[in-house]
Scaffold this active site. Structure first.
Site, PDB file in Angstrom:
ATOM      1  N   GLU A  62       0.553  -0.849  -0.414  1.00  0.00           N
ATOM      2  CA  GLU A  62      -0.115   0.032   0.044  1.00  0.00           C
ATOM      3  C   GLU A  62       0.993   1.124  -0.154  1.00  0.00           C
ATOM      4  O   GLU A  62       0.965   2.066   0.904  1.00  0.00           O
ATOM      5  CB  GLU A  62      -0.946  -0.048   1.167  1.00  0.00           C
ATOM      6  CG  GLU A  62      -1.798  -1.238   1.065  1.00  0.00           C
ATOM      7  CD  GLU A  62      -2.902  -0.727   1.823  1.00  0.00           C
ATOM      8  OE1 GLU A  62      -4.333  -1.552   1.871  1.00  0.00           O
ATOM      9  OE2 GLU A  62      -2.332  -0.645   3.500  1.00  0.00           O
TER      10      GLU A  62
ATOM     11  N   GLU B 107      -6.336  -7.027  -1.254  1.00  0.00           N
ATOM     12  CA  GLU B 107      -7.100  -7.522  -0.034  1.00  0.00           C
ATOM     13  C   GLU B 107      -7.621  -7.156   0.817  1.00  0.00           C
ATOM     14  O   GLU B 107      -8.664  -5.832  -0.842  1.00  0.00           O
ATOM     15  CB  GLU B 107      -5.978  -6.516   1.306  1.00  0.00           C
ATOM     16  CG  GLU B 107      -4.615  -6.412   1.382  1.00  0.00           C
ATOM     17  CD  GLU B 107      -4.291  -5.807   2.317  1.00  0.00           C
ATOM     18  OE1 GLU B 107      -4.556  -5.010   3.767  1.00  0.00           O
ATOM     19  OE2 GLU B 107      -3.169  -5.508   2.288  1.00  0.00           O
TER      20      GLU B 107
END
Length: 687
Positions: free
Chosen positions: A176, A333
Site C-alpha cells: 500500500e 486485500e
C-alpha cells in the site's frame, strides 16, 4: 421480471477487451486452475506451534495463495548487519509442502526500528513542518536516499534467497505504497521536488509561467527558492499544489520501480504491488502506474462512512478494471467482517461476505485475497477481522469462509473472461486534485461525489460501465459520461469531441473543462474545453448553498450547483425554475456529426439521474433492462461462454429470465428463476 437474455450484445465489447489482453499475462498463469483464493499470512506474529495447523486449515478452506513477509523487515533483519532467514525459510517450505503458492513481500513497507534510530533523517515531515515518528508504519520519506539504499539492500537479500524457491508464485513490492506517507515535506523531499520540476520545466522562467507566479509576488529567480507547498498563512499557489501532488505520486512509483528492477534482474516471477482504489485514498495516479505492473492488484474494504458503501465497492472494482485496461485483476486485500480503522466498525450481515466477493468477481476480479489469515492477538489491527477469527473454527464466520472457498472453486471457468460494457465513466486523478485544492467555488463540490453519482446512476439502470482514464480510447463505447472533469488536456477534449462526431453520446457535467494541465482557467466562458462541443456558454458559476436545491421545469430537482449559461446552438432540455439561475438552461443537448453531447448544469437527484441516463443510453443504442433497486446485474464473457451475475442485496426475492446453467449448483435453467433476498445467482450460457 428481469430478462437476462435481453442484455446488450457482446460482440463489440468482447472485441475491445480481447484487443487489450496481454498475451500470457501473469494473472493468467496464476489462474490456470481457477480463481485465486488467498490471504496475508503473518507467521512472525505466532508461535511456531500453530504454523502446521494454519497450513492444514488453509487447505481446508481452499486457500491457495498466501502473501508472506509483507511487514517482515525486523523479522529477517532485526539489527544493522544482522540477517535471519531461518523462520521464513521454514514458512516457504511449509507452504510448498501443502501446495500453497507464495506471494512474497520485499518487506520494505515499514523500516525496522534500528533503521530509524540510526537514521532519524528518513522520518517524514508533515506540511506544518513537524516530523512524524516511528511507532506506526511507513515511517519514512519516500524521497530519502538513505531509506532507498536500505530498502534496495533488503530487497536484494530477499530476492537472492528466494528467487528459485518452488513455492514462489509472485513478488509483492512493499505494501500500500503512499497510504500514510504519500506527501512528505522534508529537506530530502524539497531537493527531489526541485529536481522533478527542473526535469519538467527546464527553466525557472518556464516554471513561473506554468504556476502564474506573477500573482502575489511569487516569481522565483532560482531553483533553490522553491519549496514544497507547506502550510501557509493564506491560500497557496494552485499550480505548486498540483505539481507537488504529481511529484508525490511519481516518487512513490519510483520506490516501486527500484525494487521491481532488483527483482526482475534475478527472477522471472511476476511483480506487483497493491493499489488502494478506494474512496479515502487520492494521492496516487494509478493510471500512470499500471504499465509497471505484471498484475493489477487492489485492496478494498467496505467504507461504512459513505452513504452507499456497496455503490462505492462497485465503482472501485470497475475503476480497477479500467486501470487494468479491461483485463482481469486481483483483489489483494479485503475483509471477512469488520475493519478496525473506521469510527464505527460494523460486522457484515448474513450472506454479505459472499455477496461482496461475488461483486468483485462479477466486475473482473480473477482472485480474492483477504487481510488476513489469522486474526491478530496483539498490535494495532487486533480487532480487524480475518479468515480465521479469534473465536476459532466453530463460528459462523469460519463457515462463511468455507462457503467463499467452495464458491470460488465452482467459478473456475470464469477465470480469464472479460466484462462487457457499452458505457464508460471518465476518471482522472489530476482533476480530483485540482478541483479540491484551495480556493474552489464550493466546498460541496467534491470530485468523488460527482463521479460516484454518475456511476451509481448507470449501475441503478443496470448499464454495465467501465471506469477509464480521460485519455482512454473511447471508440468502442456508445455512451461516455464525463463527471466534473475539471482539468482537461487539449488532446483529451479533442478525443471526446471526435467520439461524439463519430456517433457516440457524451454526457458532460458541471465543473468540467474549466482548467488546462497547468491549472490555468480556459478563458472565454465556461465550460472551457467543451464549450464549442456543447454549444453553450456559461458566464458565471452559481453554486448552491448547503442543503439548497433548485427546481427544474421537468419536475425534477437539482443540488450542489447551478450556473448562468446560455445556449448558442444547443437544444434546451430543461430549465431552472428557481434559484440563482432561474429561467436559464439546466440541461442541454446538441447534435454533433453522428452523435450528441449533453450538458448537466446541476446534480440530479438519484432516481432522476438514473432515469435520465437510461433514456440517453437507449437513444445511444444501448439495450436496457428493467432495473430492480439493490440488485446488481453484470456480465462477463469469454470466447465460448458468458456468465451473468445477479446479486440481490435486498431482502425481497426477484425473478430473472435465464437460459443456460447455474454456475454454482450446476442445474439447468430455462425460464423464470428466483433470486432470493440476500442471494446470488450466476448463470452460464453460450456466448
Amino acid at each position: 421480471m428481469l430478462a437476462v437474455d435481453h442484455l446488450a450484445p457482446l460482440d463489440r465489447e468482447s472485441d475491445r477487451a480481447t484487443d487489450s489482453i496481454r498475451e500470457g499475462s501473469a494473472l493468467d498463469a496464476l489462474t490456470r486452475e481457477g480463481l485465486v483464493f488467498g490471504c496475508d499470512y503473518n507467521p512472525e506474529q505466532w508461535d511456531r506451534a500453530v504454523w502446521d495447523d494454519d497450513m492444514r486449515l488453509m487447505r481446508e478452506a481452499g486457500v491457495d495463495l498466501v502473501a508472506v513477509n509483507i511487514f517482515g523487515w525486523s523479522w529477517i533483519n532485526p539489527d544493522h548487519g544482522v540477517w535471519s532467514f531461518d523462520e521464513l525459510d521454514e514458512v516457504m517450505d511449509l507452504a510448498h509442502a501443502h501446495g500453497i503458492r507464495v506471494n512474497l513481500g520485499t518487506a520494505t513497507a515499514s523500516p525496522a526500528p534500528w533503521v530509524t534510530t540510526r537514521h532519524p533523517e528518513i522520518l517524514p515531515v508533515a506540511e506544518d513542518g513537524t516530523r512524524r515518528f516511528p511507532g506506526g508504519r511507513q515511517a519514512y520519506c519516500p524521497s530519502s536516499p538513505v531509506f532507498r539504499s536500505h530498502a534496495a539492500e533488503l530487497s536484494r537479500r530477499v530476492v537472492e534467497r528466494y528467487a528459485d524457491h518452488p513455492a514462489l508464485a509472485m513478488w509483492h513490492v512493499s505494501n500500500e505504497l503512499g497510504c500514510h506517507n504519500a506527501l512528505c515535506y522534508c529537506d530530502a523531499s524539497a531537493a527531489a521536488f526541485r529536481e522533478w520540476l527542473r526535469a519538467r520545466y527546464g527553466t525557472v522562467a518556464a516554471l513561473n509561467a506554468a504556476w502564474g507566479t506573477s500573482f502575489w509576488s511569487q516569481r522565483y529567480s532560482d531553483w533553490a527558492q522553491i519549496l514544497p507547498p507547506m502550510a501557509a498563512l493564506s491560500l497557496r499557489n494552485p499550480g505548486q499544489l498540483l505539481d507537488f501532488q504529481r511529484f508525490s505520486s511519481d516518487q512513490q512509483l519510483e520506490l516501486y520501480r527500484a525494487e521491481a528492477a532488483i527483482i526482475r534482474a534475478r527472477s522471472t516471477a511476476p511483480v506487483t504491488t497493491n493499489f488502494m482504489v478506494t474512496a479515502h485514498i487520492r494521492a496516487l495516479d494509478y493510471f500512470s502506474w499500471a504499465g509497471e505492473m505484471d498484475v493489477i492488484a487492489n485492496d478494498h474494504y467496505l467504507d461504512r462512512r459513505l452513504p452507499d458503501p456497496l455503490a462505492e465497492l462497485s465503482f472501485a472494482a470497475d475503476l480497477t478494471r479500467g486501470i487494468a485496461a479491461g483485463t482481469p485483476w486481483l483483489l489483494m486485500e479485503t475483509s471477512t467482517g469488520a475493519v478496525n480503522w473506521q469510527p464505527h466498525n460494523l460486522a457484515k450481515g448474513e450472506g454479505e461476505l459472499l455477496r461482496n466477493v461475488v461483486s468483485h468477481v462479477a466486475r473482473g476480479a480473477d482472485g480474492i485475497c483477504f487481510f488476513q489469515w489469522r486474526a491478530s492477538a496483539q498490535g494495532a489491527e487486533k480487532f480487524h477481522s480475518a479468515l480465521l477469527p479469534h473465536a476459532g473454527t466453530d463460528t459462523a464466520q469460519w463457515r462463511s469462509v468455507l462457503e467463499v472457498g467452495r464458491t470460488l472453486r465452482r467459478l473456475q471457468p470464469i477465470a480469464g473472461t472479460r466484462v462487457a460494457s457499452d458505457a464508460a465513466v471518465l476518471f482522472d486523478w489530476e482533476s480530483w486534485w485540482s478541483i479540491e485544492n484551495e480556493g474552489r467555488p464550493s466546498e460541496d463540490l467534491r470530485y468523488l461525489d460527482q463521479v460516484h453519482a454518475a456511476h451509481a446512476a448507470l449501475s441503478a439502470a443496470d448499464i454495465s460501465t467501465d471506469v477509464v482514464s480521460a485519455s482512454a480510447d473511447l471508440s468502442a463505447y456508445r455512451l461516455v459520461v464525463v463527471p466534473a472533469l475539471h482539468l482537461v488536456r487539449d488532446a483529451d477534449a479533442e478525443a471526446i469531441a471526435r467520439f461524439v462526431e463519430n456517433g457516440g453520446t457524451a454526457v458532460i457535467t458541471f465543473a468540467s473543462g474549466i482548467v488546462d494541465e497547468r491549472d490555468r482557467v480556459r478563458l472565454g466562458g465556461y465550460p472551457g474545453a467543451f464549450r464549442d462541443l456543447l454549444g453553450i456558454v456559461s458566464e458565471e458559476f452559481a453554486p448552491l448553498g448547503p442543503g439548497q436545491v433548485v427546481a427544474l421545469d421537468d419536475g425534477s430537482i437539482g443540488s450542489v450547483w447551478s450556473e448562468r449559461l446560455r445556449s448558442v446552438d444547443a437544444e434546451v432540455d430543461a430549465r431552472f425554475v428557481d434559484g440563482p439561475a432561474a429561467g436559464l438552461p439546466a440541461r442541454t443537448r446538441r447534435t454533433v456529426g453522428a452523435g450528441s453531447a449533453w450538458y448537466l448544469a446541476t446534480l440530479p437527484a438519484a432516481e432522476t439521474y438514473r432515469d435520465l441516463l437510461s433514456r440517453i443510453a437507449r437513444d445511444a443504442g444501448i439495450r436496457t433492462v428493467e432495473a430492480f433497486p439493490g440488485v446488481e446485474v453484470v456480465r462477463r464473457a469469454g470466447e465460448d461462454r458468458a456468465f451473468t451475475f445477479v446479486i440481490n442485496h435486498t431482502t425481497e426475492s426477484v425473478e430473472i429470465a435465464a437460459h443456460g446453467r447455474d454456475a454454482l449448483t450446476g442445474e439447468s435453467v430455462d425460464g423464470p428463476v428466483t433470486v432470493a433476498g440476500g442471494a446470488v445467482r450466476i448463470i452460464e450460457e453460450a456466448s
